[in-house]
Scaffold this motif. Structure first.
Motif, PDB file in Angstrom:
ATOM      1  N   THR A 179      12.107  22.006  -7.451  1.00  0.00           N
ATOM      2  CA  THR A 179      10.687  21.643  -6.961  1.00  0.00           C
ATOM      3  C   THR A 179       9.951  20.310  -7.145  1.00  0.00           C
ATOM      4  O   THR A 179       8.970  20.117  -6.762  1.00  0.00           O
ATOM      5  CB  THR A 179       9.664  22.688  -7.701  1.00  0.00           C
ATOM      6  OG1 THR A 179       9.648  22.734  -9.164  1.00  0.00           O
ATOM      7  CG2 THR A 179      10.220  24.298  -7.161  1.00  0.00           C
ATOM      8  N   HIS A 180      10.951  19.309  -7.625  1.00  0.00           N
ATOM      9  CA  HIS A 180      10.359  17.880  -7.520  1.00  0.00           C
ATOM     10  C   HIS A 180       9.937  17.467  -6.246  1.00  0.00           C
ATOM     11  O   HIS A 180      10.679  17.774  -5.268  1.00  0.00           O
ATOM     12  CB  HIS A 180      11.366  17.153  -8.222  1.00  0.00           C
ATOM     13  CG  HIS A 180      11.685  17.085  -9.773  1.00  0.00           C
ATOM     14  ND1 HIS A 180      12.519  16.306 -10.570  1.00  0.00           N
ATOM     15  CD2 HIS A 180      11.129  18.123 -10.435  1.00  0.00           C
ATOM     16  CE1 HIS A 180      12.398  16.552 -11.704  1.00  0.00           C
ATOM     17  NE2 HIS A 180      11.479  17.867 -11.561  1.00  0.00           N
TER      18      HIS A 180
ATOM     19  N   CYS B 127      -0.429  10.451 -15.421  1.00  0.00           N
ATOM     20  CA  CYS B 127       0.639  10.836 -16.369  1.00  0.00           C
ATOM     21  C   CYS B 127       1.754  10.524 -15.974  1.00  0.00           C
ATOM     22  O   CYS B 127       2.066  10.298 -14.828  1.00  0.00           O
ATOM     23  CB  CYS B 127       0.688  12.167 -16.724  1.00  0.00           C
ATOM     24  SG  CYS B 127      -1.169  12.785 -17.482  1.00  0.00           S
ATOM     25  N   ASP B 128       2.792   9.981 -16.791  1.00  0.00           N
ATOM     26  CA  ASP B 128       4.199   9.580 -16.492  1.00  0.00           C
ATOM     27  C   ASP B 128       4.776  10.945 -16.115  1.00  0.00           C
ATOM     28  O   ASP B 128       5.731  10.736 -15.004  1.00  0.00           O
ATOM     29  CB  ASP B 128       4.819   9.349 -17.800  1.00  0.00           C
ATOM     30  CG  ASP B 128       4.636   7.819 -18.206  1.00  0.00           C
ATOM     31  OD1 ASP B 128       3.963   6.970 -17.489  1.00  0.00           O
ATOM     32  OD2 ASP B 128       4.634   7.559 -19.485  1.00  0.00           O
ATOM     33  N   GLU B 129       4.374  12.054 -16.369  1.00  0.00           N
ATOM     34  CA  GLU B 129       4.949  13.420 -15.895  1.00  0.00           C
ATOM     35  C   GLU B 129       5.079  13.500 -14.473  1.00  0.00           C
ATOM     36  O   GLU B 129       5.914  13.588 -13.767  1.00  0.00           O
ATOM     37  CB  GLU B 129       4.428  14.635 -16.515  1.00  0.00           C
ATOM     38  CG  GLU B 129       4.788  15.768 -15.937  1.00  0.00           C
ATOM     39  CD  GLU B 129       4.062  16.981 -16.497  1.00  0.00           C
ATOM     40  OE1 GLU B 129       3.958  18.131 -16.010  1.00  0.00           O
ATOM     41  OE2 GLU B 129       3.594  16.886 -17.794  1.00  0.00           O
TER      42      GLU B 129
ATOM     43  N   ASN C 199       4.812  16.514  -9.645  1.00  0.00           N
ATOM     44  CA  ASN C 199       4.398  17.741 -10.028  1.00  0.00           C
ATOM     45  C   ASN C 199       3.944  17.732 -11.233  1.00  0.00           C
ATOM     46  O   ASN C 199       4.139  16.879 -12.042  1.00  0.00           O
ATOM     47  CB  ASN C 199       5.370  18.729  -9.518  1.00  0.00           C
ATOM     48  CG  ASN C 199       5.526  19.494  -8.066  1.00  0.00           C
ATOM     49  OD1 ASN C 199       4.138  19.914  -7.674  1.00  0.00           O
ATOM     50  ND2 ASN C 199       6.303  19.638  -7.639  1.00  0.00           N
ATOM     51  N   GLY C 200       3.155  18.741 -11.673  1.00  0.00           N
ATOM     52  CA  GLY C 200       2.443  19.014 -13.046  1.00  0.00           C
ATOM     53  C   GLY C 200       1.347  18.203 -13.320  1.00  0.00           C
ATOM     54  O   GLY C 200       0.233  18.036 -12.514  1.00  0.00           O
TER      55      GLY C 200
ATOM     56  N   PHE D  26      -4.322  19.393 -12.979  1.00  0.00           N
ATOM     57  CA  PHE D  26      -2.709  19.951 -12.792  1.00  0.00           C
ATOM     58  C   PHE D  26      -2.402  20.436 -11.502  1.00  0.00           C
ATOM     59  O   PHE D  26      -3.143  20.961 -10.785  1.00  0.00           O
ATOM     60  CB  PHE D  26      -2.468  20.993 -13.936  1.00  0.00           C
ATOM     61  CG  PHE D  26      -0.894  21.258 -14.086  1.00  0.00           C
ATOM     62  CD1 PHE D  26      -0.663  20.904 -15.370  1.00  0.00           C
ATOM     63  CD2 PHE D  26      -0.321  22.125 -13.494  1.00  0.00           C
ATOM     64  CE1 PHE D  26       0.636  21.080 -15.864  1.00  0.00           C
ATOM     65  CE2 PHE D  26       1.041  22.283 -13.838  1.00  0.00           C
ATOM     66  CZ  PHE D  26       1.534  21.820 -14.920  1.00  0.00           C
ATOM     67  N   VAL D  27      -1.136  19.937 -10.883  1.00  0.00           N
ATOM     68  CA  VAL D  27      -0.910  20.269  -9.552  1.00  0.00           C
ATOM     69  C   VAL D  27       0.464  20.961  -9.477  1.00  0.00           C
ATOM     70  O   VAL D  27       1.340  20.401 -10.252  1.00  0.00           O
ATOM     71  CB  VAL D  27      -0.747  18.913  -8.746  1.00  0.00           C
ATOM     72  CG1 VAL D  27      -0.255  19.162  -7.312  1.00  0.00           C
ATOM     73  CG2 VAL D  27      -2.352  18.589  -8.513  1.00  0.00           C
TER      74      VAL D  27
END
Length: 283
Positions: free
Chosen positions: A19-20, A33-35, A41-42, A113-114
């Protein structure tokens, strides 16, 4: 609830390697964010240590975000999309959340958050399944694979013509639709294909053809200047005589976001869905 626990629960329940996503056209500034920069996502903005409440949006529309910011702090904004939908924009029809609002989110300890592709793929909270359920239709299978995950759902319908189906869907979403009659007006086999949101891609119709279905319901049907697949989509529909019903991006995807109310309540968080508006320029 501690913010880190909320984030980890969402990651565990929804995000996988499959799901990336790709939001490389988004401005990935110092607030991001680095995430999110790595997975698209996230967690987008990590500004809270404690989450007191969750505000759910389909798109982070400027007016909605401003309303939330002005009246809250120590909250999470959960969105299906990280960017604002702008159907009048040429090319990719998304724009960034204004930096002034992103900065205010940091001041007010508001995280963002996504879950985009994690909600688009088939599952309990998926966009296409949520729209099918809102139409009170019965699930009859899946079609259209993306990174080995199903996106579209096949729904059984009692409506026998595209005109009667279009009228019914319009009554459920509360606004006019657009019907492209590229094939037989009779719905083949009492089944239709559904891909909520931006399903105006040729691959979806190629997959639907293999199922022997001649009616396709999606959110966006507009041909976007600078985005060739949106034009190819209509050419493929004509080639295969597949009828298309467009119901707008927002009106097909909001149901999944509304269903997320149940998710957040189950994990012990108060939450509210903030309704947006359908963009009739999607059609």
């Amino acid at each position: 609830m501690e913010a880190k626990n909320v984030y980890e629960r969402l990651r565990s329940d929804f995000i996988t390697e499959e799901t990336h996503d790709d939001w490389s056209f988004m401005t990935l500034n110092e607030f991001v964010c680095d995430e999110f920069k790595q997975q698209h996502n996230g967690l987008v903005y990590d500004n809270s240590r404690v989450i007191k409440r969750v505000f759910i949006v389909t798109f982070p529309d400027e007016a909605l975000i401003e309303t939330i910011i002005n009246n809250n702090s120590d909250i999470l904004i959960f969105s299906h999309h990280p960017m604002i939908w702008s159907s009048l924009k040429s090319g990719i029809p998304f724009v960034d959340i204004p930096v002034r609002l992103v900065s205010l989110m940091k001041e007010k300890r508001i995280s963002f958050f996504v879950l985009h592709s994690p909600l688009d793929v088939y599952g309990e909270y998926s966009t296409s399944l949520g729209f099918m359920q809102a139409l009170r239709m019965k699930y009859a299978g899946n079609f259209f694979q993306y990174k080995n995950e199903s996106i579209g759902v096949i729904a059984a319908t009692e409506y026998t013509t595209t005109a009667s189906l279009s009228d019914y869907i319009a009554s459920r979403v509360g606004h006019p639709l657009k019907l492209f009659s590229y094939g037989d007006a009779e719905i083949t086999g009492g089944k239709i294909g559904i891909v909520a949101g931006g399903g105006n891609v040729p691959e979806a119709l190629e997959a639907l053809k293999e199922c022997g279905i001649n009616t396709y319901v999606t959110g966006v049907t507009k041909i976007f200047e600078g985005f060739k697949p949106s034009a190819d989509f209509h050419e493929i529909a004509k080639k295969y005589s597949i009828n298309i019903i467009g119901a707008t991006h927002y009106s097909t995807e909001k149901w999944a976001c509304m269903n997320m109310l149940d998710y957040f309540r189950k994990i012990g968080l108060g939450c509210v869905f903030m309704p947006g508006k359908p963009d009739m320029n999607d059609l």
